[in-house]
Design a protein around this motif. Structure first.
Motif, PDB file in Angstrom:
ATOM      1  N   UNK A 185     -73.956  18.421  35.954  1.00  0.00           N
ATOM      2  CA  UNK A 185     -72.470  18.566  36.399  1.00  0.00           C
ATOM      3  C   UNK A 185     -72.674  19.453  37.571  1.00  0.00           C
ATOM      4  N   UNK A 186     -72.172  19.140  38.615  1.00  0.00           N
ATOM      5  CA  UNK A 186     -72.037  19.786  39.955  1.00  0.00           C
ATOM      6  C   UNK A 186     -71.005  21.029  39.917  1.00  0.00           C
ATOM      7  N   UNK A 187     -71.127  21.877  40.770  1.00  0.00           N
ATOM      8  CA  UNK A 187     -70.331  23.145  40.711  1.00  0.00           C
ATOM      9  C   UNK A 187     -69.019  22.604  41.653  1.00  0.00           C
ATOM     10  N   UNK A 188     -67.807  22.641  41.237  1.00  0.00           N
ATOM     11  CA  UNK A 188     -66.570  22.167  41.811  1.00  0.00           C
ATOM     12  C   UNK A 188     -65.753  23.266  42.107  1.00  0.00           C
ATOM     13  N   UNK A 189     -65.079  23.350  43.297  1.00  0.00           N
ATOM     14  CA  UNK A 189     -64.162  24.590  43.390  1.00  0.00           C
ATOM     15  C   UNK A 189     -63.215  24.197  44.302  1.00  0.00           C
TER      16      UNK A 189
END
Length: 341
Positions: free
Chosen positions: A272-276
């Motif tokens: 899971x990528x880091x999303x912000x």
């Protein structure tokens, strides 16, 4: 001195003394301050007549408004004085999120229709204070009304009314108060929600009114769209034309060394990528640094393909179709920035 209802039209002392809501006080001297105990009267509009010893009546005084004395010292106001309520096409559910998340509704069947709507906390919009202390506003799922609670005891309740009536629909449900645009509402419609504080009563009828506050409505029926996408140093940045109200779903990220996606793709969602979201809520950053394998053949012809869905703005408007975004790598140097297509 006679205190009588403002709507009354007496023409004599006999008329005055026949009125139902009446207070009489003796005045010994002219220009003398006289106090009258009005606790036996209902709230409303009144006026005063003077009658001398010979029965002659004075002209009526100016209007006198009697209000219910708030013995609990409660007051209602906006949380932020310049705030407004943003309402999207589907509306939202107004709740007491903290108490309800603690399990007040654990025995209730889930409402799938309401669960799809955005939830907002009434305590973020208005506040009720008592002697300077802010009290918690809780939603009673049995009576379907908001109550002001202190030490576990309801002190008052809050009614919600649209102004004008046709601009907004307000429907109490077991999960909260559903609020959505009226049939004729447009993005230019001027409207507000009126929150009225009433004294608490266990009866169906409202108690005495203690105060009210209006919050203006701002309608927004346009779903957000993507205006650009870039890639730099392992981070894909997606820019939208409106503030996002929540993180969208990232369905897939692939990389094509040729940029043609003709069977040479590398799929990058094993982790899971880091999303912000950015501070202005108009940019979504997706950090794929951990997904970039050392052997990934990055080159100036390569492209990333990003597929996202459930793009939602701050008003709750949802773009439910999938959006496919291609990001070209025009330069593989560490500081290179590529433009989306």
């Amino acid at each position: 001195m006679y205190l009588v209802p403002y709507a009354a039209t007496p023409t004599s002392k006999t008329d005055l003394e026949s009125l139902p809501d009446l207070l009489v006080s003796s005045v010994l001297y002219a220009n003398l301050v006289t106090e009258m105990q009005t606790s036996s009267l209902t709230a409303g509009e009144y006026k005063v007549y003077f009658v001398d010893s010979e029965g002659r009546m004075s002209a009526p005084s100016a209007k006198i408004v009697l209000q219910v004395k708030d013995e609990k010292g409660l007051s209602i106001a906006r949380v932020n004085q310049g705030s407004s309520i943003l309402v999207g096409e589907s509306g939202f559910v107004l709740r007491d999120i903290i108490s309800q998340e603690l399990g007040q509704e654990i025995d209730q069947e889930p409402n799938q229709e309401l669960d799809l709507l955005e939830s907002r906390d009434i305590n973020d919009l208005i506040q009720v204070k008592q002697d300077g202390d802010t009290l918690h506003i809780s939603y009673n799922t049995d009576s379907r009304r908001f109550e002001v609670i202190a030490n576990g005891i309801p002190l008052a309740e809050i009614g919600i009314q649209p102004v004008p009536d046709s601009s907004i629909s307000v429907e109490p449900t077991e999960d909260g108060v559903r609020i959505w645009p009226g049939m004729e509402a447009t993005e230019s419609t001027e409207a507000s929600l009126r929150f009225t504080l009433y004294s608490y009563t266990e009866e169906e009828e409202r108690g005495a009114e203690l105060g009210q506050v209006d919050l203006p409505i701002r309608f927004d029926f346009t779903a957000p769209t993507v205006t650009g996408v870039t890639y730099q140093d392992g981070v894909i940045t997606v820019t939208t034309d409106q503030q996002m109200g929540a993180l969208p779903l990232v369905n897939s990220i692939t990389y094509s060394p040729s940029g043609a996606f003709n069977g040479d793709e590398h799929f990058l969602l094993d982790n899971v990528p880091v999303i912000a979201l950015s501070e202005d809520f108009k940019q979504l950053t997706i950090d794929i640094t951990e997904l970039l394998l050392n052997e990934l053949p990055l080159n100036e012809n390569g492209k990333f393909r990003l597929v996202i869905s459930d793009l939602r703005d701050a008003a709750g408007n949802l773009s439910d179709k999938e959006t496919t975004l291609d990001v070209r790598i025009s330069n593989v140097d560490p500081d290179a920035i590529s433009e989306g297509e």
